[in-house]
Each structure stands twice: as C-alpha cells, then as structure tokens.
Design a protein around this motif. Structure first.
Motif, mmCIF file in Angstrom:
data_model
loop_
_atom_site.group_PDB
_atom_site.id
_atom_site.type_symbol
_atom_site.label_atom_id
_atom_site.label_comp_id
_atom_site.label_asym_id
_atom_site.label_seq_id
_atom_site.Cartn_x
_atom_site.Cartn_y
_atom_site.Cartn_z
ATOM 1 N N TRP A 227 46.173 34.347 32.377
ATOM 2 C CA TRP A 227 45.698 34.026 33.726
ATOM 3 C C TRP A 227 44.178 33.893 33.742
ATOM 4 O O TRP A 227 43.633 32.938 34.309
ATOM 5 C CB TRP A 227 46.148 35.097 34.706
ATOM 6 C CG TRP A 227 45.471 34.972 36.051
ATOM 7 C CD1 TRP A 227 44.364 35.628 36.473
ATOM 8 C CD2 TRP A 227 45.856 34.109 37.124
ATOM 9 N NE1 TRP A 227 44.013 35.246 37.739
ATOM 10 C CE2 TRP A 227 44.915 34.303 38.173
ATOM 11 C CE3 TRP A 227 46.890 33.201 37.308
ATOM 12 C CZ2 TRP A 227 44.993 33.617 39.374
ATOM 13 C CZ3 TRP A 227 46.972 32.520 38.518
ATOM 14 C CH2 TRP A 227 46.032 32.730 39.531
ATOM 15 N N PHE A 228 43.494 34.847 33.103
ATOM 16 C CA PHE A 228 42.027 34.795 33.066
ATOM 17 C C PHE A 228 41.538 33.522 32.360
ATOM 18 O O PHE A 228 40.587 32.881 32.811
ATOM 19 C CB PHE A 228 41.471 36.015 32.328
ATOM 20 C CG PHE A 228 41.770 37.323 32.989
ATOM 21 C CD1 PHE A 228 41.865 37.410 34.371
ATOM 22 C CD2 PHE A 228 41.962 38.468 32.234
ATOM 23 C CE1 PHE A 228 42.143 38.618 34.985
ATOM 24 C CE2 PHE A 228 42.244 39.679 32.838
ATOM 25 C CZ PHE A 228 42.339 39.758 34.222
ATOM 26 N N ARG A 235 37.926 26.685 36.625
ATOM 27 C CA ARG A 235 36.619 26.804 37.268
ATOM 28 C C ARG A 235 35.583 25.961 36.550
ATOM 29 O O ARG A 235 34.750 25.298 37.175
ATOM 30 C CB ARG A 235 36.182 28.266 37.298
ATOM 31 C CG ARG A 235 36.984 29.123 38.283
ATOM 32 C CD ARG A 235 36.736 30.598 38.071
ATOM 33 N NE ARG A 235 35.313 30.905 38.152
ATOM 34 C CZ ARG A 235 34.690 31.799 37.391
ATOM 35 N NH1 ARG A 235 35.376 32.451 36.465
ATOM 36 N NH2 ARG A 235 33.418 32.018 37.539
ATOM 37 N N LEU A 236 35.634 25.967 35.221
ATOM 38 C CA LEU A 236 34.690 25.156 34.446
ATOM 39 C C LEU A 236 34.937 23.664 34.655
ATOM 40 O O LEU A 236 33.992 22.891 34.847
ATOM 41 C CB LEU A 236 34.817 25.514 32.960
ATOM 42 C CG LEU A 236 33.970 24.676 31.989
ATOM 43 C CD1 LEU A 236 32.492 24.817 32.320
ATOM 44 C CD2 LEU A 236 34.248 25.080 30.547
ATOM 45 N N ALA A 237 36.203 23.275 34.641
ATOM 46 C CA ALA A 237 36.531 21.858 34.787
ATOM 47 C C ALA A 237 36.162 21.314 36.163
ATOM 48 O O ALA A 237 35.759 20.154 36.303
ATOM 49 C CB ALA A 237 38.019 21.642 34.511
ATOM 50 N N SER A 238 36.276 22.151 37.189
ATOM 51 C CA SER A 238 36.023 21.683 38.558
ATOM 52 C C SER A 238 34.602 21.938 39.034
ATOM 53 O O SER A 238 34.229 21.512 40.135
ATOM 54 C CB SER A 238 36.999 22.356 39.524
ATOM 55 O OG SER A 238 36.826 23.770 39.521
ATOM 56 N N SER A 239 33.802 22.633 38.230
ATOM 57 C CA SER A 239 32.435 22.960 38.642
ATOM 58 C C SER A 239 31.597 21.692 38.866
ATOM 59 O O SER A 239 31.571 20.807 38.008
ATOM 60 C CB SER A 239 31.764 23.837 37.584
ATOM 61 O OG SER A 239 30.401 24.030 37.897
ATOM 62 N N PRO A 240 30.892 21.595 40.007
ATOM 63 C CA PRO A 240 30.036 20.430 40.254
ATOM 64 C C PRO A 240 28.773 20.424 39.400
ATOM 65 O O PRO A 240 28.139 19.398 39.225
ATOM 66 C CB PRO A 240 29.695 20.554 41.746
ATOM 67 C CG PRO A 240 29.842 22.006 42.052
ATOM 68 C CD PRO A 240 30.928 22.511 41.160
ATOM 69 N N MET A 250 27.482 36.048 35.026
ATOM 70 C CA MET A 250 28.840 36.540 35.244
ATOM 71 C C MET A 250 29.860 35.691 34.494
ATOM 72 O O MET A 250 30.853 36.214 33.970
ATOM 73 C CB MET A 250 29.157 36.549 36.744
ATOM 74 C CG MET A 250 28.326 37.530 37.548
ATOM 75 S SD MET A 250 28.464 39.228 36.921
ATOM 76 C CE MET A 250 30.208 39.542 37.157
ATOM 77 N N ASN A 251 29.618 34.382 34.410
ATOM 78 C CA ASN A 251 30.542 33.517 33.676
ATOM 79 C C ASN A 251 30.465 33.768 32.172
ATOM 80 O O ASN A 251 31.471 33.634 31.466
ATOM 81 C CB ASN A 251 30.243 32.052 33.984
ATOM 82 C CG ASN A 251 30.597 31.689 35.411
ATOM 83 O OD1 ASN A 251 31.490 32.297 36.009
ATOM 84 N ND2 ASN A 251 29.910 30.720 35.979
ATOM 85 N N ILE A 252 29.279 34.112 31.687
ATOM 86 C CA ILE A 252 29.141 34.477 30.270
ATOM 87 C C ILE A 252 29.944 35.741 29.978
ATOM 88 O O ILE A 252 30.629 35.840 28.944
ATOM 89 C CB ILE A 252 27.657 34.677 29.911
ATOM 90 C CG1 ILE A 252 26.910 33.340 29.986
ATOM 91 C CG2 ILE A 252 27.517 35.280 28.517
ATOM 92 C CD1 ILE A 252 25.413 33.464 29.779
ATOM 93 N N ILE A 253 29.887 36.707 30.886
ATOM 94 C CA ILE A 253 30.673 37.943 30.727
ATOM 95 C C ILE A 253 32.168 37.622 30.718
ATOM 96 O O ILE A 253 32.930 38.159 29.887
ATOM 97 C CB ILE A 253 30.349 38.934 31.854
ATOM 98 C CG1 ILE A 253 28.874 39.367 31.788
ATOM 99 C CG2 ILE A 253 31.263 40.149 31.782
ATOM 100 C CD1 ILE A 253 28.486 40.086 30.528
#
Length: 261
Positions: A227-228, A235-240, A250-253
């Motif tokens: 799930w994670f 989230r990465l694919a849809s990020s503008p 936080m995304n690096i973590i």
C-alpha cells in the motif's frame, strides 16, 4: 460632533494643548494635542504636530483639509474611529459589536496604532475570525483547483489533477478522506505488527528449528508495504512539480522506509 474629554493628568499648558478638529466620514471630532501625543508615532499625533502651511505633509496624512475651519477630513469609518481614539485616553481598545474585526485591524494600521493595545477578549475574538477566514480561503482554493481541472486540455491532465487531489488533498472529496484514513490505518497497523512480531510467543518454528516471524503477521506487513509503495508511486506520478516532490524531506523519508522491502 463629539469631543474626547481632556485627561485629568494634564497639569500645565503647552503648545500641544491645541485642539485638533477632524472629520471622520462626516462626523466632526475635537481632539486635544496633549492627549494625542501619548502615542507620538500615531497618525493623529503626526497631524497634531504638523504645520497647516505644509500642504504636502497634510495631504499625506489626511484625505482633505479645510483651512477656513482648520478641519482635517478622513474618509474612514467613524464607528471604528470612536473605538480607536479610546487608546489615547484609556491605553486600551475594545472592538464594539457590529464592527468587522478584520476591517478594524485595517483601520488600526491606517491610524498607526499597534495591535498590542487590543484588550484580551478582542485578541481572542480576532484569532477566531482569522481561523474562520483561513478555512474559507482553503475551501475556495479547492474550488478553484476543481475549476482548473475542468479547464485542463487533455484527459491525461484531468486524470493527473484528480489523482493528485485524491492522494494529497483529504478535504477535497469523500474518496480523498477515505484514502487519507486508509493511509493512517496502514501506518498504525504496520507499526503494531512490527512490534508484535518480535514477541517470542507469537513466532513460529521453521523446518530448521529456528524461531521466525509468524506468516500471518508477515503477510499483513507485506500488504501494508505494498500500500505504501503504491501510494508513493501514485503521488509521484500525479505530482504537478516532480522535482519539488522528490526533494521534499518527508517524501525522502517515505522513500527510504519502503526501499528495504
């Protein structure tokens, strides 16, 4: 016309005692120079000390000046001014009922009066209103983002915006709230399983006679990690702004947490 009373602490006459007549939105007010000088940085104090012959300075302090009546005109709210002028006499300002607190702060900024002179109840009331306006602004932002989605040229752009709101904006829709709750529960379950799996009584013995993690707990942990991983990928694919997303602390973590699996 109303007049601010002379304070009882006046002891001797001075040049600052001169009356200053102002017209606030059609309401004439008589003020006293020695009262105004209690806050020398305020606009009214500057007005009390300026020369009526200095037209350039006067025009920067007020909206108009009538030399025949020696009256300074301000196109401001007279009700708010009645509250503000109290600071010169009582060293405190109370926002009366019926006055918008946000607009009142703008009035205080115009008259160059610091917000610290507001009484405690008004500060609390102002804080509540600011929180309400922030909440409204966030809702308006979501609505505007929805309108942007409608204006997207291609289906891919519309899908990307929809997916970004679904994964990153819990307040945008019911499905987004469900996703946010699912993510929270996954984190909670994963943490509990990780702790519980170390309890010897819940471990099982493999064919080699060694204690290993319970297969059921291992399956739950694997499901959480899947799930994670899927959530991070969406989230990465849809990020503008993918560069900003990748460099986010936080995304690096999150990425380091899923990499070992």
């Amino acid at each position: 016309m109303w007049t601010v009373p002379k304070p009882r602490y006046r002891s001797d006459a001075s040049a600052e005692e001169e009356e200053v007549t102002v017209n606030i939105g059609g309401v004439r007010v008589v003020l006293f120079g020695d009262v105004l000088m209690r806050y020398p940085e305020s606009r009214l104090a500057e007005l009390a000390t300026c020369s009526t012959q200095n037209s350039e300075l006067i025009s920067s302090l007020c909206d108009d000046f009538d030399p025949s009546r020696n009256e300074f005109y301000f196109d401001r709210d007279p009700d708010a001014f009645k509250c503000i002028v109290d600071v010169y006499y009582f060293d405190e300002i109370h926002i009366k009922n019926g006055i918008c607190p946000i607009c009142f702060i703008k009035e205080m900024e115009f008259w160059k009066i610091d917000q610290s002179v507001l009484d405690e109840c008004c500060k609390s009331y102002l804080s509540e209103k600011e929180e309400e306006l922030t909440e409204i602004a966030n809702k308006v932002k979501v609505i505007l983002e929805d309108m942007d989605v409608d204006r997207c040229v291609t289906r891919t752009q519309r899908c990307q915006r929809f997916m970004w709101r679904l994964m990153e904006k819990p307040d945008s829709s019911l499905p987004a709230r469900i996703v946010a709750i699912a993510s929270f529960l996954s984190i909670l379950v994963s943490a509990v399983v990780m702790c519980v799996s170390t309890i010897p009584e819940l471990q099982v013995t493999n064919v080699e006679g060694k204690q290993v993690e319970n297969p059921t707990l291992e399956g739950i942990e694997t499901a959480c990690m899947l799930w994670f991983t899927a959530e991070f990928a969406l989230r990465l694919a849809s990020s503008p702004n993918k560069l900003r997303f990748v460099l986010s602390f936080m995304n690096i973590i999150d990425f380091m947490a899923i990499m070992p699996f």
